[in-house]
Design a protein around this motif. Structure first.
Motif, mmCIF file in Angstrom:
data_model
loop_
_atom_site.group_PDB
_atom_site.id
_atom_site.type_symbol
_atom_site.label_atom_id
_atom_site.label_comp_id
_atom_site.label_asym_id
_atom_site.label_seq_id
_atom_site.Cartn_x
_atom_site.Cartn_y
_atom_site.Cartn_z
ATOM 1 N N PRO A 79 10.458 -14.013 -62.406
ATOM 2 C CA PRO A 79 9.450 -15.245 -62.019
ATOM 3 C C PRO A 79 9.235 -15.566 -60.694
ATOM 4 C CG PRO A 79 11.790 -15.826 -63.025
ATOM 5 C CD PRO A 79 11.756 -14.207 -62.942
ATOM 6 N N ALA A 80 10.234 -15.236 -59.718
ATOM 7 C CA ALA A 80 9.901 -15.866 -58.445
ATOM 8 C C ALA A 80 10.771 -14.716 -57.374
ATOM 9 C CB ALA A 80 10.707 -17.038 -58.258
ATOM 10 N N LEU A 119 -0.313 -10.584 -52.704
ATOM 11 C CA LEU A 119 -0.219 -10.258 -54.125
ATOM 12 C C LEU A 119 1.237 -10.988 -54.741
ATOM 13 C CD1 LEU A 119 -1.661 -6.755 -54.709
ATOM 14 C CD2 LEU A 119 -2.802 -9.071 -55.264
ATOM 15 N N LEU A 120 1.930 -11.147 -53.725
ATOM 16 C CA LEU A 120 3.406 -11.830 -54.225
ATOM 17 C C LEU A 120 3.574 -13.322 -53.644
ATOM 18 C CD1 LEU A 120 5.826 -8.977 -53.608
ATOM 19 C CD2 LEU A 120 4.805 -9.447 -55.556
ATOM 20 N N LEU A 121 2.205 -13.756 -53.024
ATOM 21 C CA LEU A 121 2.654 -15.038 -52.472
ATOM 22 C C LEU A 121 2.842 -16.180 -53.792
ATOM 23 C CD1 LEU A 121 -0.392 -15.668 -49.964
ATOM 24 C CD2 LEU A 121 2.414 -15.812 -49.670
ATOM 25 N N PRO A 122 2.183 -15.768 -54.959
ATOM 26 C CA PRO A 122 2.407 -16.918 -56.176
ATOM 27 C C PRO A 122 3.844 -16.853 -56.392
ATOM 28 C CG PRO A 122 0.274 -15.379 -56.581
ATOM 29 C CD PRO A 122 0.904 -14.912 -55.453
ATOM 30 N N LEU A 124 6.377 -16.014 -54.385
ATOM 31 C CA LEU A 124 7.046 -16.415 -53.326
ATOM 32 C C LEU A 124 7.039 -18.065 -53.316
ATOM 33 C CD1 LEU A 124 5.846 -13.765 -50.858
ATOM 34 C CD2 LEU A 124 8.458 -14.187 -51.077
ATOM 35 N N LYS A 125 5.974 -18.578 -53.744
ATOM 36 C CA LYS A 125 5.697 -19.919 -54.051
ATOM 37 C C LYS A 125 6.660 -20.598 -54.619
ATOM 38 C CE LYS A 125 1.130 -20.669 -52.417
ATOM 39 N NZ LYS A 125 -0.362 -20.165 -52.882
ATOM 40 N N LYS A 126 7.031 -19.953 -55.707
ATOM 41 C CA LYS A 126 7.905 -20.381 -56.783
ATOM 42 C C LYS A 126 9.375 -20.593 -56.236
ATOM 43 C CE LYS A 126 5.303 -19.256 -60.739
ATOM 44 N NZ LYS A 126 5.066 -18.073 -61.703
ATOM 45 N N ALA A 127 9.636 -19.858 -55.120
ATOM 46 C CA ALA A 127 11.149 -19.961 -54.549
ATOM 47 C C ALA A 127 11.047 -21.336 -53.923
ATOM 48 C CB ALA A 127 11.353 -18.647 -53.967
ATOM 49 N N PRO A 128 12.417 -21.844 -53.593
ATOM 50 C CA PRO A 128 12.609 -23.030 -52.923
ATOM 51 C C PRO A 128 12.246 -22.698 -51.551
ATOM 52 C CG PRO A 128 14.775 -22.275 -53.823
ATOM 53 C CD PRO A 128 13.761 -21.244 -54.232
ATOM 54 N N ILE A 132 9.065 -14.425 -45.615
ATOM 55 C CA ILE A 132 8.539 -13.033 -45.356
ATOM 56 C C ILE A 132 8.876 -12.354 -44.187
ATOM 57 C CG2 ILE A 132 6.450 -11.919 -45.392
ATOM 58 C CD1 ILE A 132 5.237 -14.532 -46.981
ATOM 59 N N VAL A 133 9.175 -11.186 -44.339
ATOM 60 C CA VAL A 133 9.783 -10.520 -43.117
ATOM 61 C C VAL A 133 8.886 -9.472 -42.762
ATOM 62 C CG1 VAL A 133 11.872 -9.292 -41.842
ATOM 63 C CG2 VAL A 133 12.313 -11.464 -43.297
ATOM 64 N N ASN A 134 8.308 -9.178 -41.688
ATOM 65 C CA ASN A 134 7.227 -8.034 -41.486
ATOM 66 C C ASN A 134 8.012 -7.345 -40.439
ATOM 67 O OD1 ASN A 134 5.269 -8.749 -43.223
ATOM 68 N ND2 ASN A 134 4.605 -10.223 -41.889
ATOM 69 N N THR A 135 7.918 -5.952 -40.800
ATOM 70 C CA THR A 135 8.753 -4.843 -39.836
ATOM 71 C C THR A 135 7.639 -4.287 -38.696
ATOM 72 O OG1 THR A 135 10.115 -4.291 -41.244
ATOM 73 C CG2 THR A 135 10.167 -2.945 -39.495
#
Ligand SMILES: NC(=O)c1ccc[n+]([C@@H]2O[C@H](COP(=O)([O-])OP(=O)(O)OC[C@H]3O[C@@H](n4cnc5c(N)ncnc54)[C@H](OP(=O)(O)O)[C@@H]3O)[C@@H](O)[C@H]2O)c1
Length: 273
Positions: A79-80, A119-122, A124-128, A132-135
């Protein structure tokens, strides 16, 4: 307990990051282009850490449709997402094209993680307080960004240049994403793992690995950005090991380039997000 997506956990730095995350009891999710390899790595991680919550779903980053399917598989099961670590990467020295016919270093290293993030932003938004970590890499300092020939179609192929460009793109992506995420609870940072011994260099002439650290050392930057309480609420940093590396190239802090790259990339991604 946190749910963390770390891409490219079948080998190298990503596998070491996944191991530490599993040791700490998190739910760990990754993509794999080879599900047999993923099954072996999963078994190893579960055995070594005692954490059964390690999940691999198919995701070939040289195919934007496959990235989409990976994101859908994650969304179906979880869900998140608390943390997304974009780590999977390649270093092609000869011209290769992705499934969509896009130059491979640009496609796998920049477009695929950008698409996955969008695509995962929705979730990620649900987590408190999602992170996001970019390499990226110190290779970004070669300062290569050819907006008029980003796929090196009109010139001889140069794998060092296209890889370095893709790693500059990772930082510029973070810079623009930071703008896009303003007013949300999400943060975005970029890491440099350091030069560490992995298969990333398999397409190159044999290196002298004397005194080169191993992949576990390379995992430290991402783990710090993903987990450290010091990074809570912090965005826009370039992290090496457990601190900010101020040694960013001037191009990597150029907001105009970041915006332009964002727009160019969205054109490539328009049918996928
Ligand atoms: N090693 C270094 O010195 C160094 C330095 C600076 C930055 N980096 C960055 O660190 C990140 C991790 O690299 P690494 O050194 O750990 O390399 P690695 O050992 O080659 O691991 C790369 C990971 O990405 C996955 N991957 C590659 N191409 C893929 C594709 N088309 N679809 C799906 N997954 C794919 C690999 O999957 P497979 O297992 O299927 O191959 C593997 O899990 C990269 O972004 C790299 O640019 C590394």
């Amino acid at each position: 307990m946190k749910t963390i997506v770390i891409t490219g956990a079948t080998a190298g730095i990503g596998k070491e990051v996944a191991k530490v995350l599993a040791q700490r009891g998190f739910t760990v999710i990754s993509n794999a282009r080879n599900l047999n390899k993923a099954a072996q790595v999963k078994q190893q991680l579960v055995q070594e850490t005692g954490n059964p919550n390690v999940h691999f779903y198919e995701g070939d980053f040289s195919n934007l449709e496959s990235v989409q399917q990976f994101a859908q598989a994650v969304a179906k099961q979880f869900p998140a997402v608390d943390v997304l670590i974009n780590n999977a990467g390649t270093w092609e020295m000869e011209r290769k094209n992705s499934q969509q016919g896009i130059e491979m270093n640009f496609a796998v290293n920049h477009l695929a993680p950008m698409l996955l993030t969008l695509l995962l932003l929705p979730l990620l938004k649900k987590a408190p307080n999602a992170r996001i970590v970019n390499t990226s890499s110190g290779a970004h300092r070669r300062n290569i960004l050819l907006f008029d020939d980003i796929e090196f179609k009109n010139q001889p192929y140069n794998g060092v240049a296209t890889y370095s460009q893709s790693k500059l793109c990772n930082i510029l992506f973070s810079l623009q994403l930071q703008e896009e995420l303003k007013g949300t609870n999400m943060t975005v940072n970029t890491v440099h793992p350091g030069i560490v011994q992995t298969d990333l260099f398999k397409n190159m002439e044999t290196r002298n690995w004397n005194n080169t650290p191993n992949a576990a050392q390379g995992a430290r930057s991402a783990l710090y950005a993903a987990l450290s309480p010091q990074m809570e609420g912090i965005s826009g940093k370039y992290i090496y090991l457990e601190q900010e590396d101020p040694n960013l190239s001037p191009m990597a802090t150029n907001k105009q380039y970041a915006q332009q790259l964002w727009n160019v990339s969205l054109q490539y991604l328009k049918n996928y997000c």
